[in-house]
Design a protein around this motif. Sequence first.
Motif, mmCIF file in Angstrom:
data_model
loop_
_atom_site.group_PDB
_atom_site.id
_atom_site.type_symbol
_atom_site.label_atom_id
_atom_site.label_comp_id
_atom_site.label_asym_id
_atom_site.label_seq_id
_atom_site.Cartn_x
_atom_site.Cartn_y
_atom_site.Cartn_z
ATOM 1 N N TYR A 175 0.635 -1.097 0.168
ATOM 2 C CA TYR A 175 0.051 0.126 0.019
ATOM 3 C C TYR A 175 0.997 1.380 -0.077
ATOM 4 O O TYR A 175 0.477 2.403 0.129
ATOM 5 C CB TYR A 175 -0.993 0.090 1.198
ATOM 6 N N THR B 49 10.128 4.695 4.187
ATOM 7 C CA THR B 49 10.293 4.243 5.725
ATOM 8 C C THR B 49 8.757 3.308 5.978
ATOM 9 O O THR B 49 8.894 2.341 6.392
ATOM 10 C CB THR B 49 10.125 5.197 6.559
ATOM 11 N N VAL B 50 7.595 3.658 5.449
ATOM 12 C CA VAL B 50 6.496 3.028 5.663
ATOM 13 C C VAL B 50 6.479 1.645 4.918
ATOM 14 O O VAL B 50 6.095 0.732 5.495
ATOM 15 C CB VAL B 50 5.334 3.809 5.159
ATOM 16 N N ASP C 40 8.494 -0.607 6.983
ATOM 17 C CA ASP C 40 8.415 -1.080 8.079
ATOM 18 C C ASP C 40 7.173 -1.987 8.380
ATOM 19 O O ASP C 40 5.881 -2.048 8.079
ATOM 20 C CB ASP C 40 7.821 0.212 8.793
ATOM 21 N N ARG C 41 7.620 -3.388 8.199
ATOM 22 C CA ARG C 41 6.576 -4.206 8.182
ATOM 23 C C ARG C 41 6.896 -5.654 9.195
ATOM 24 O O ARG C 41 8.160 -5.687 9.398
ATOM 25 C CB ARG C 41 6.662 -4.954 6.602
ATOM 26 N N PRO C 42 6.258 -6.190 9.817
ATOM 27 C CA PRO C 42 6.442 -7.447 10.506
ATOM 28 C C PRO C 42 7.292 -8.495 10.047
ATOM 29 O O PRO C 42 7.849 -9.294 10.998
ATOM 30 C CB PRO C 42 4.927 -7.742 10.994
ATOM 31 N N ILE C 43 7.083 -8.615 8.864
ATOM 32 C CA ILE C 43 8.241 -9.730 8.205
ATOM 33 C C ILE C 43 8.201 -9.734 6.937
ATOM 34 O O ILE C 43 7.559 -8.945 6.031
ATOM 35 C CB ILE C 43 7.069 -11.192 8.534
ATOM 36 N N PHE D 244 7.003 -18.900 3.609
ATOM 37 C CA PHE D 244 5.948 -19.460 4.671
ATOM 38 C C PHE D 244 4.641 -19.882 4.152
ATOM 39 O O PHE D 244 4.190 -21.281 4.181
ATOM 40 C CB PHE D 244 5.547 -18.229 5.768
#
Lengths: 531, 531
Positions: free
Chosen positions: B262, B447-448, B451-454, B462
């Motif tokens: 996004y 930056t956005v 900036d992600r959890p994985i 996975f």
Amino acid sequence: MAGGGVWLRGAAAGLVLSLCLVVSCRAGKLLVIPADGSHWTGMKPLVEELGRRGNQVVVVIPEVSGSLGPSEHTITLTYPVPYTRTQLQTIQRANLDTIMASDTSNDISRMWSYYQTLTVLRNYTRNNCDSLLSNQDMMQTLREQAFDLMLTDPFLPCGSIIADSFNIPAVYFLRGIPCGLDDRAAQCPTPPSYVPRFHSGNTDDMDFLGRLKNMMMYSLESYLCTLMFARFDKLTSRYLEKDITYRELLGDGAIWLLRYDYSFEYPKPRMPNMVNIGGINCGKRAPLPPDLQEFVDESGEDGFVVFTLGSLVSQMPEERAKQFFDAFSRIPQRVVWRYTGVVPENAPANVRVMKWLPQNDLLGHPKVKAFITHGGTHGIYEGICNGVPMVMLPLFGDQDDNVHRMAVRGVGEVLSVFDVTSDKLVEALNKVINDKSYKEKMLKLSTVHKDRPIEPLDLAVFWTEFVMRHGGANHLRPAAHDLNWIQYHSLDVFALLLTIVLTVVMVTVKCCKVCFRKCCGMIWTMKMKSE
Amino acid sequence: MAGGGVWLRGAAAGLVLSLCLVVSCRAGKLLVIPADGSHWTGMKPLVEELGRRGNQVVVVIPEVSGSLGPSEHTITLTYPVPYTRTQLQTIQRANLDTIMASDTSNDISRMWSYYQTLTVLRNYTRNNCDSLLSNQDMMQTLREQAFDLMLTDPFLPCGSIIADSFNIPAVYFLRGIPCGLDDRAAQCPTPPSYVPRFHSGNTDDMDFLGRLKNMMMYSLESYLCTLMFARFDKLTSRYLEKDITYRELLGDGAIWLLRYDYSFEYPKPRMPNMVNIGGINCGKRAPLPPDLQEFVDESGEDGFVVFTLGSLVSQMPEERAKQFFDAFSRIPQRVVWRYTGVVPENAPANVRVMKWLPQNDLLGHPKVKAFITHGGTHGIYEGICNGVPMVMLPLFGDQDDNVHRMAVRGVGEVLSVFDVTSDKLVEALNKVINDKSYKEKMLKLSTVHKDRPIEPLDLAVFWTEFVMRHGGANHLRPAAHDLNWIQYHSLDVFALLLTIVLTVVMVTVKCCKVCFRKCCGMIWTMKMKSE
């Protein structure tokens, strides 16, 4: 002081709060407004983890509540409310009586009883919020802290109202709001053709009649919710001094942390700012108290059964309780039961009644054979997480639907708590314990549930901190929020296109008619002349 | 042998393949059918990572292709196709000529040119698939391997067809399929009121005329796509010997790995089995070749500019190229340009032309000032990832929309490659380099994005391995797949409800009329009597 947390009473605590926050210099400053009851059970681990990771966490709760209380690594602030603990317990008792007395034989009646109960709860939470919002000292103290974020449960409205008033982003923590207000507010499509409505008794696989019923439930619940949230709407627009509904206000939320997982819920569309954290309450396990550990360790090959009807219901009419004691005397398993009612003199020796029990720790024990539950989401996730088949006795709210979801997956049996007998209980328990298919299906579900790229608690922490780092999550906000209902459904576009098509058709027909008449006229004249 | 991979030519390689797979005993067995061109650039890191993590990965590609080739930690198997490299290059050249000659002044014309190009590409991929599917030796060899999973790019149909034929789950890797076939196949709602259609020139913020145009583009592209995918539909039903469309077949996919993020795309609804892995191609960075490192290191304070028009376009008409050389001679930055055309004698010294350039490695260099790109998704993600402002010259396909998305975010300038001049180029370059707002906005976006959890690659691995572990991802499959169009939109339910309402209204009106007549009759009789 509670654990690693600070506990401050009353508005006078403002100065202390300021000192606490000024002294420490940490990652982010969060204001937390949680909801009471089992809602807090779900949110508490996240709040504590945020504090543990170095954020300044201030939790604001009413002085009188059911389950709310201090938490670790946080500062807890209380505000006075215009009711006593006895009055609150009277409301809860009255609600419970309504539930127990309700006719549960049909969906409409169950839905009606649910909304009656909810309306009472909503009035209580609304008054609660009113107390906080009108507490000018407290509000001023909080405003001065310049928090980075509001973490709240939208089951009660004050969190979102304060976030808007303080101009800080809000992160919501919830399983869902009655009548699907969460999906409506987040602009998330939920086609009633395959997304079963609560209380419809439907799964996601519906025939024509099922879909018809689903559509009618959808319309009915829309109507009931308009009534139910009217007081929230009033409170919102009165406090914020603008013409805004509670649904619209909720739409401003940056992130929706949803206790949602597809091992339990039906697949349906989601929005980019919805994050699934179902199973968040199942992460940690603590050792059992020594005497309880001994009781379950020594349950032999038959193992034991865990029985609880949730945080609200710890007792039941004596006659009904007898059915349970009788049933338990007829099974070889030991039973650990959260029960505060009257214990009959001849209570069987294999039953241990307790005022409170460590549900998740017990369900994680290797000798547990079955879980008797009311079907609250916390219990269900803990059952799935630990792979324990269930006997489910839904009481109210979403529990009917929850247990239905588990039953269709073949991992448990459903009984009605209102006409349960010891025979039915024994039959259901023997079924889920001895028919291996229940355990196998539950283990499969459990494996899928726990096979995830990141733990729900870490994910919830990540997104909460993300919103603090970036001052929101605007890049995830769909533009649908800027459209009204007609625009969203393109009805104005369709209306124009339809008008154009109709005009073209009408003009064509008119032209044809005129041509036809002229032709006829000419033929007529020619005929007349030839005659 | 390529890197750590095995490269087998022709169907005769079957025996060797069997030996390779039998000898090793690893995590899971994947069959990979990738698409050509930049599609492979995106998928290759995932395929290699899956191999590196111990899975048996067999990649099946045509003997003649544009970009497809060996990859590390995999077994690559080729099959013969009924065209030569020269013929393929002729098709590509003809397509490029169509693009370059197309009138790009209006959206409909651009869309038409796009679909013309796509139809040629689709016929090529369809023939390609036909060659594989009709290669009985190869198909038998593959079938015997009993793969756990098909990883494929649904831009070409053979992966999904083989997955269905071999009865193995499929994982799709893509950015999107023309005309939004991916969303349609996955049953994902895309309200045309705020989800801009490709080639509409819309953002997600549309006024009435924008929404009208969006709706019309939506209808037009639906029609064009029916034409375009007709040959895929035929191939699907012919090979699988059942009445099924390509869209329906795609709906069986277990997981959609979407190169979607996004920071670049507009927020819209997603389905539970859609996983966003946008930016997957930006993960790894390698050191630059020594001479190139020296060239950019010594670019001084002015830094350097990276220029490439993607994997397909490495040259341009001489006259147009001159405009670029001229522009570059007028800026203080050095330029690294992927260009294989004629270099003029007086080419400026600050320009280094190369047959191929390490785009992501260059964009990660601290002295890079701007990125001149055609606006392919790989380039755009690499630009975002490294925080480099862009000058964008879209050529065809989704590039127009891609660059529009970047331009409205204020991180780049758009020029038309068809009428570009050195003045326009210099102006645009000076703007994005010297006006700090471009860099600031790009850094914020970067930056956005990061900036992600994985990491996207870990997420893709996975979910691919998840499908292998569980034999699919059925718990994420929405029940919408079991409904037809009328049922999905509840039109049958509405029809019944409307019939009931109309009947009630008509009966009521009829009753009222009868009553009215009777009353009138009585009054009339009474009047007559009284007279």
